[in-house]
Design a protein around this motif. Structure first.
Motif, mmCIF file in Angstrom:
data_model
loop_
_atom_site.group_PDB
_atom_site.id
_atom_site.type_symbol
_atom_site.label_atom_id
_atom_site.label_comp_id
_atom_site.label_asym_id
_atom_site.label_seq_id
_atom_site.Cartn_x
_atom_site.Cartn_y
_atom_site.Cartn_z
ATOM 1 N N LEU A 163 -6.888 -7.591 6.393
ATOM 2 C CA LEU A 163 -6.754 -8.144 5.042
ATOM 3 C C LEU A 163 -8.101 -8.416 4.386
ATOM 4 O O LEU A 163 -8.270 -8.197 3.184
ATOM 5 N N LYS A 164 -9.059 -8.900 5.166
ATOM 6 C CA LYS A 164 -10.365 -9.197 4.559
ATOM 7 C C LYS A 164 -11.034 -7.911 4.071
ATOM 8 O O LYS A 164 -11.660 -7.903 3.007
ATOM 9 N N GLY A 187 -0.775 -5.503 3.981
ATOM 10 C CA GLY A 187 -1.179 -4.700 5.129
ATOM 11 C C GLY A 187 -1.367 -5.539 6.374
ATOM 12 O O GLY A 187 -1.014 -6.724 6.401
ATOM 13 N N PRO A 188 -1.908 -4.927 7.444
ATOM 14 C CA PRO A 188 -2.079 -5.653 8.703
ATOM 15 C C PRO A 188 -3.012 -6.867 8.546
ATOM 16 O O PRO A 188 -4.027 -6.787 7.854
ATOM 17 N N THR A 189 -2.666 -7.954 9.199
ATOM 18 C CA THR A 189 -3.405 -9.209 9.056
ATOM 19 C C THR A 189 -4.899 -9.041 9.290
ATOM 20 O O THR A 189 -5.716 -9.502 8.478
ATOM 21 N N PHE A 190 -5.247 -8.382 10.389
ATOM 22 C CA PHE A 190 -6.671 -8.331 10.741
ATOM 23 C C PHE A 190 -7.464 -7.380 9.847
ATOM 24 O O PHE A 190 -8.677 -7.282 9.980
ATOM 25 N N GLU A 208 -8.051 -18.896 5.693
ATOM 26 C CA GLU A 208 -9.271 -18.170 6.050
ATOM 27 C C GLU A 208 -9.712 -17.210 4.942
ATOM 28 O O GLU A 208 -10.907 -16.989 4.744
ATOM 29 N N LEU A 209 -8.750 -16.668 4.204
ATOM 30 C CA LEU A 209 -9.122 -15.831 3.053
ATOM 31 C C LEU A 209 -9.793 -16.695 1.981
ATOM 32 O O LEU A 209 -10.832 -16.336 1.423
ATOM 33 N N ALA A 264 4.822 -14.894 4.736
ATOM 34 C CA ALA A 264 5.010 -13.732 5.605
ATOM 35 C C ALA A 264 3.830 -13.547 6.557
ATOM 36 O O ALA A 264 3.939 -12.854 7.560
ATOM 37 N N TYR A 265 2.689 -14.179 6.225
ATOM 38 C CA TYR A 265 1.480 -14.040 7.054
ATOM 39 C C TYR A 265 1.105 -15.322 7.802
ATOM 40 O O TYR A 265 0.464 -15.266 8.839
ATOM 41 N N ASP A 286 -2.539 -20.150 7.894
ATOM 42 C CA ASP A 286 -3.920 -20.047 8.344
ATOM 43 C C ASP A 286 -4.616 -18.816 7.757
ATOM 44 O O ASP A 286 -5.819 -18.850 7.492
ATOM 45 N N VAL A 287 -3.865 -17.766 7.542
ATOM 46 C CA VAL A 287 -4.459 -16.561 6.958
ATOM 47 C C VAL A 287 -4.904 -16.852 5.519
ATOM 48 O O VAL A 287 -6.019 -16.509 5.118
ATOM 49 N N GLU A 330 0.841 -1.189 0.000
ATOM 50 C CA GLU A 330 0.000 0.000 0.000
ATOM 51 C C GLU A 330 0.880 1.244 0.000
ATOM 52 O O GLU A 330 1.817 1.363 0.785
ATOM 53 N N ASN A 373 1.444 -13.017 -0.155
ATOM 54 C CA ASN A 373 2.723 -13.480 0.394
ATOM 55 C C ASN A 373 2.457 -14.391 1.595
ATOM 56 O O ASN A 373 2.596 -13.991 2.755
#
Lengths: 415, 415
Positions: free
Chosen positions: B216-217, B211-214, B245-246, B237-238, B241-242, B175, B234
Motif C-alpha cells: 500500500l505504501k 491492493g495487498p497490505t504490504f 501507519e499510512l 477491510a485492512y 493499524d494500517v 486496481e 477502506n
C-alpha cells in the motif's frame, strides 16, 4: 462464461420485496445502474453485472422473523485478487444496509488461485511433530503478563513435560521489556529441549507475533532466527490480508496459528455481521492459517455446536469444488481447535465431534490440575489414549492417577 | 499511579452478578489470577492488574432487557502502543463471551502519544482547498466499473464543474487494467484543472488506495508521484493499524478519507460488536483519518441520529481530556461526513445537525439531477448558500433554476 465469486446473505425484513432487493444488490454493487442503460452500453457492461443466483424466502410466524437467503454472483473482473477487495465488494456498503448477515462465500477458481492457503496444513504440522496417529494436545500459558524469562521458562517446561505437542502464548502477551519475542523464543525452546529429552516428543511453540503491521515480517524473521517454530497471530485485529501475506512469504517457514480475538464483534448476532464458518473457517483457510482456534460449545466461552461443526467442515473439507470453488491447486486443510473451558472430561465429546484431526487445547485444564501442570498434561494424554482405545475415562482412570484426579474435580461429559 | 486505558462495555444478562463478572474481566484479561496469589506476588503484579471503575446495572422490565454498563481500566504496561494490541486486550477474547458490546474507550496520555492523528484535519483540508467559510461539498463517482479513462475523465469534469470541493472514487473501484491508479489520477486531475479554470475552485480527488497490505505504501507513493492529492481508504477491510501507519508516514503527505465499508458487520447490533462512536469515531481519529464517512440518518442507508451525533462528537471534540484522555499533543479534528441518500433538500437538516464543519456528500443527488451532474453540484452549492444566508430552500429556488429542479423531484426536509 464470466468467472464469479458468490456471496450468500441472510436478510431479515418484515415487508421487503426480497427479489427486488436482491436485484438492487446485484446491480448496485457492480455496474451501478442497468435497466436505464442503452442496449450498446448493456452489451459492454454485461460482463461486469452481478447476478441474482437465488432468493429463498422464509415467511416466519411473527414480527421480526421473516427473512430471505439471497445469493449474488459477483464477476471476478470487478475486483482484485485480495480479501479486502472481495469483502468491500460483497459486504462493504451492504453490511450497513439493514438487518443483513453474510452467511457464506463461494469463490471462483481464478480468485482461489491467488491463495496458496496453509503452508503446512494438518499433514505438515503432524510431520513437524512426528505424530500421525492421534489428536494433538496443546497447552496455553497461564499467567504471562508481568512475568520474566525464567518464570516463563519454568512454566513452559512444566507444560512440555506433561506431554503436550504444542504450547501457545497468551494472545494478550505483546512486545515488552521483560520477555521480548526473540529472547522468549530462546528461553522457551531451551525448556522444550529439556522436556524433550525426558518425553521423547517434539514440540511447537506458537509465539505471539505482534506490533505494527508493516514491521510484522521483520519481527517474524527475527523470531525465526532465534529459533521460533510457530506463530500465534491475532488475525482479526490486523486483517485477513496480513495473514495471507505472512503465510505466502517463503521466509516465514513455520506454521501460523490464528487466534479468534475480536471475532465476537462480528459472528454472534443472528442479524448482523459475518457468520463463523466464513470468518473463522473459509477466510482463515484461504488466508493460510495452519491452525484455527475458536470458542468451543463445551466450555466457558461458548459457540453453538452447529456453528462449530460448520467451521470444522470449512477447515477440513477436501471437496473444494462444493464448498470453495474450482480450485486449480489443492488447498491444505487447517487444524480446527475448539477452545476455552476444556478439561480432560471433555475429551470424549471433542473427539466425537472433531475426530482425530483436531487439537485438544487447554489452559486451566492443564495448570489447574490438583497435582500441577505436568500431571495436567498427562491427564489429557491419558484421556486421549483412552478414547482411542475405546475405553471410558472412568475405566482408564482406574490405572492412571493423573486422569483420576482430573475427573474427580472436573467430572466427565460422556459423548 | 498506573497509566490505564479504560473500556466501557454494555453487557446483557438476565441473571448475572455483574459486579463479579466485572471483577472477572479485570483480572482475567490482565494478570490471569489474583485472590489466590501470595502477598509477595500480588505486590509484584499490582501494576499489571485491571481495575473495575464502575458497574451501572439497569434491571429492565422484561426478559432480555437487563444489562450493565461496565468500565474496566487496563494498565498501559500490559500492551504495546498500537490499536491491534489495545483491541485484543480490551475486546479480544471478551468479544466472544456473551451478549457484550464495546461502547466506549478512553485512552491514557501515554497511549495517545503514539498517535499523531490526522495529518491535515479539518483546518488542513480547508487550507488545501482555500475554503474556510462554509461546509464543503463532495461528489461520488457513479458508475466506474467497466469504464475507461476517458469516461472517468468526462464524469469527473462534470462533477467538478458543478462546484464541488472533493470528488471520491467509488470504494469498489480496485486496481484494474482500464483505470490503474496512477493513470486515473492523471486523467482526473486534468479534468479538475479544466473545471478549475471555469469555477476558480480547487479540488481534492480521493482516489481509492487498494491492493495487498504490504504494497500500500508503494501504491500511495506511485499515486502521489502522479499527482494524487487525497486518498480514499477502506479502513475496516485492512485494519486500523494500517491507516495509522499510512497517516503517520511523512511521504504520504495528502489527506486520507476513511470509508466505512464492512463497518456494518460490527456496529448495528445492540448486543454485540463495537459501537459506531468508537469504530467510526475515536479509532478513526486517533488512527489518522482526516475525513470519515458514515451512513447518515437521512437517506437510504440509515444509522440512528444519536449514533451520528456520537460519531460527530468523537471526530470534532476539542475537549480531549474528557473524551480521549490527557493527550500530550493536540489531536486534529476529522471531518464528519454523513453519507448515502443525500439530496439538496436535506442540506438544512445536515447543517442543523453537523454545523459548518462537515462535508455534504452526494452521489445520486448530483448525478441524478434532471439537468445533469453539473446542475446537480450547483443545486447543492445553492442549497448550502441558502442555509448559510438564513433563507429557506424554497425562497432560494425562486432565483436558482438548478435548486428548483432538485427540490421539485426530491422535495425538502425542513430542519
Amino acid at each position: 462464461m464470466t468467472a464469479t465469486c458468490t456471496a450468500t446473505y441472510r436478510l431479515y425484513d418484515d415487508k421487503a420485496d426480497f427479489h427486488k432487493k436482491a436485484q438492487g444488490i446485484a446491480v448496485g454493487l457492480t455496474v451501478g445502474s442497468w435497466t436505464e442503460l442503452p442496449a450498446a452500453q448493456q452489451a459492454k457492461m454485461e460482463k461486469h453485472l452481478g447476478k441474482v443466483v437465488s432468493v429463498d424466502v422464509v415467511e416466519g410466524s411473527g414480527a421480526g422473523e421473516r427473512y430471505a437467503d439471497i445469493r449474488i454472483a459477483y464477476p471476478d473482473i470487478n475486483f482484485s485478487r485480495d480479501i479486502p477487495a472481495l469483502l468491500v465488494t460483497i459486504f462493504g456498503k451492504l453490511s450497513m444496509d439493514g438487518r443483513i448477515k453474510l452467511i457464506d462465500v463461494h469463490f471462483s477458481g481464478d480468485f482461489l488461485s491467488a491463495f496458496p492457503g496453509p503452508k503446512f496444513g494438518i499433514e505438515g504440522v503432524r510431520e513437524l511433530l512426528g505424530v500421525h496417529d492421534r489428536p494433538l494436545l496443546m497447552s496455553i500459558f497461564k499467567s504471562v503478563i508481568g512475568h520474566d524469562l525464567s518464570e516463563l521458562q519454568e512454566q513452559f517446561y512444566k507444560q512440555a513435560a506433561g506431554g503436550v505437542d504444542l504450547i501457545k502464548d497468551d494472545e494478550i502477551l505483546f512486545e515488552n521489556p521483560l520477555t521480548p519475542i526473540e529472547r522468549r523464543v530462546e528461553a522457551c525452546l531451551q525448556a522444550a529441549e529439556r522436556a524433550s529429552r525426558e518425553t521423547g516428543q517434539k514440540l511447537l511453540y506458537a509465539t505471539n507475533l505482534t506490533g505494527p503491521t508493516f514491521r510484522l515480517k521483520d519481527q517474524a524473521r527475527k523470531a525465526i532466527a532465534a529459533g521460533a517454530n510457530a506463530f500465534l497471530f491475532n488475525v482479526l485485529a490486523y486483517g485477513f490480508d496480513v495473514l495471507h501475506e505472512l503465510a505466502a512469504d517463503p521466509d516465514i517457514n513455520v506454521p501460523i496459528m490464528a487466534h479468534p480475538a475480536v471475532a465476537g464483534a462480528m459472528y454472534p448476532s443472528p442479524h448482523y455481521g459475518i457468520a463463523a464458518n466464513v470468518l473463522l473457517g473459509k477466510l482463515m483457510r484461504i488466508a493460510g492459517a495452519d491452525i484455527v482456534l475458536f470458542p468451543s460449545p463445551y466450555g466457558s466461552v461458548v459457540m453453538p455446536r452447529e456453528e462449530n461443526m460448520a467451521i470444522k467442515h470449512a477447515l477440513l473439507t477436501t471437496d473444494l469444488e462444493a464448498d470453495y470453488g474450482s480450485a486449480k491447486q489443492p488447498l491444505k486443510r487447517s487444524f480446527p481447535v475448539p477452545s476455552a473451558g476444556i478439561h480432560p472430561g471433555l475429551v470424549p465429546l471433542i473427539l466425537r465431534d472433531f475426530g482425530h484431526d483436531t487439537i485438544v487445547n487447554a489452559g486451566g485444564g492443564v495448570h489447574g490440575h490438583p497435582q500441577g501442570a505436568i500431571a495436567g498434561g498427562q491427564a489429557f494424554r491419558q484421556a486421549i489414549d483412552a478414547v482411542l482405545a475405546g475405553q471410558s475415562l472412568q475405566e482408564a482412570a482406574a490405572s492412571h492417577a493423573e486422569l483420576k484426579a482430573a475427573i474427580d474435580i472436573w467430572g466427565v461429559k460422556e459423548a
